[in-house]
Design an enzyme around this catalytic site. Structure first.
Site, short mmCIF file in Angstrom:
data_model
loop_
_atom_site.label_atom_id
_atom_site.label_comp_id
_atom_site.label_asym_id
_atom_site.label_seq_id
_atom_site.Cartn_x
_atom_site.Cartn_y
_atom_site.Cartn_z
N ASP A 157 15.29 1.48 9.36
CA ASP A 157 15.62 1.56 10.76
C ASP A 157 15.49 0.32 11.60
O ASP A 157 14.69 -0.62 11.27
CB ASP A 157 14.67 2.55 11.61
CG ASP A 157 14.76 3.93 10.58
OD1 ASP A 157 15.72 4.11 10.28
OD2 ASP A 157 13.84 4.66 10.95
N TYR A 188 6.94 4.06 1.22
CA TYR A 188 6.40 3.33 2.89
C TYR A 188 5.02 3.29 3.12
O TYR A 188 4.45 4.34 2.44
CB TYR A 188 7.44 4.17 3.80
CG TYR A 188 9.05 3.85 3.78
CD1 TYR A 188 9.29 2.93 4.72
CD2 TYR A 188 9.81 4.33 2.98
CE1 TYR A 188 10.80 2.53 5.08
CE2 TYR A 188 11.23 4.18 3.08
CZ TYR A 188 11.52 3.28 4.13
OH TYR A 188 12.77 3.09 4.20
#
Length: 248
Positions: free
Chosen positions: A54, A113
């Site tokens: 993102d 992540y």
């Protein structure tokens, strides 16, 4: 001419990017890489990434690949060649030749992540891009009790951001965990793939219910409900890193 397939490991500071994927009128990581490769090759070169980060999200080890028709250049020479032309917020960490069938996205087994949090102290100016500021203490034990339920394949609809175009919202989560590292708290999650903004939604939901002292059993009921309205806030991108991508 037979083209060689080059795999890259790319690190970037995502602060000033509108994410990985190339977009019209927006600065993206993919676009910057392709601009540099076009200069080197004297023609357009497409770069495929392991996934789309993102806007504002960083990467320690994004995996990508491209095909080159430069026959007399060793794969590892793409590291200095590209870094000499790239902006300072992107760096090629490694380049190697791989099989022609390798696909950075479709061949990935898992993505990991990490979210970094600064807790109960003032963040230093140079930390603000790379960690989320939290002023309250965290109950790591309770958070990890919740994380036990984020394991295996299940419907992640509760974590789906409106506008997500995924055909299926089932994902396989290998593990999720909170731990202390140096002077920060880290949330790590590894899955086969993620929905759009899913990691930010998962972390926000975990912190929201931990702050409100919800029992682990009731947390399981909430994430199993598929009700997006029960999710916690979607956290900001600062502090979130694509940490690793695994292959066979």
């Amino acid at each position: 001419m037979i083209k060689r397939n080059i795999r890259l490991i790319v690190a970037y500071d995502g602060t000033d990017f509108s994410g990985w994927q190339k977009q019209k009128k927006e600065r993206t990581v993919q676009e910057e890489l392709e601009k540099v490769l076009e200069k080197i090759h004297k023609h357009p070169v497409m770069v495929t990434g392991s996934g789309r980060t993102d806007a504002g999200v960083h990467a320690k080890a994004q995996s990508a690949n491209f095909y080159t028709d430069i026959s007399n250049m060793k794969a590892d020479r793409f590291v200095p060649a590209m870094n000499s032309l790239l902006p300072k917020d992107i760096r090629i960490m490694n380049a190697c030749e791989t099989s022609n069938s390798f696909h950075a996205r479709f061949d990935a087994l898992s993505r990991t992540y990490r979210y970094f949090f600064i807790v109960k102290r003032q963040a230093l100016p140079m930390e603000k891009r790379y960690a989320v500021q939290l002023w309250r203490p965290l109950n790591i034990s309770l958070l990890n009790d919740y994380c036990r339920f984020l394991s295996g394949e299940f419907d992640c609809t509760i974590f789906a951001t409106p506008g997500d175009k995924s055909k299926s919202r089932y994902r396989y989560i290998f593990n999720a965990l909170f731990f202390a590292e140096s002077n920060k708290i880290v949330f790590e999650i590894r899955a086969n793939a993620f929905l759009w903004k899913m990691v930010r939604s998962v972390a926000g939901t975990l912190l929201f219910y931990e702050e409100n002292g919800l029992s682990p059993d009731n947390f399981l009921k909430i994430i199993s409900s598929g009700n997006r309205a029960l999710a916690g806030p979607t956290l900001p991108p600062e502090g979130l890193f694509l940490w690793n991508v695994e292959y066979h």
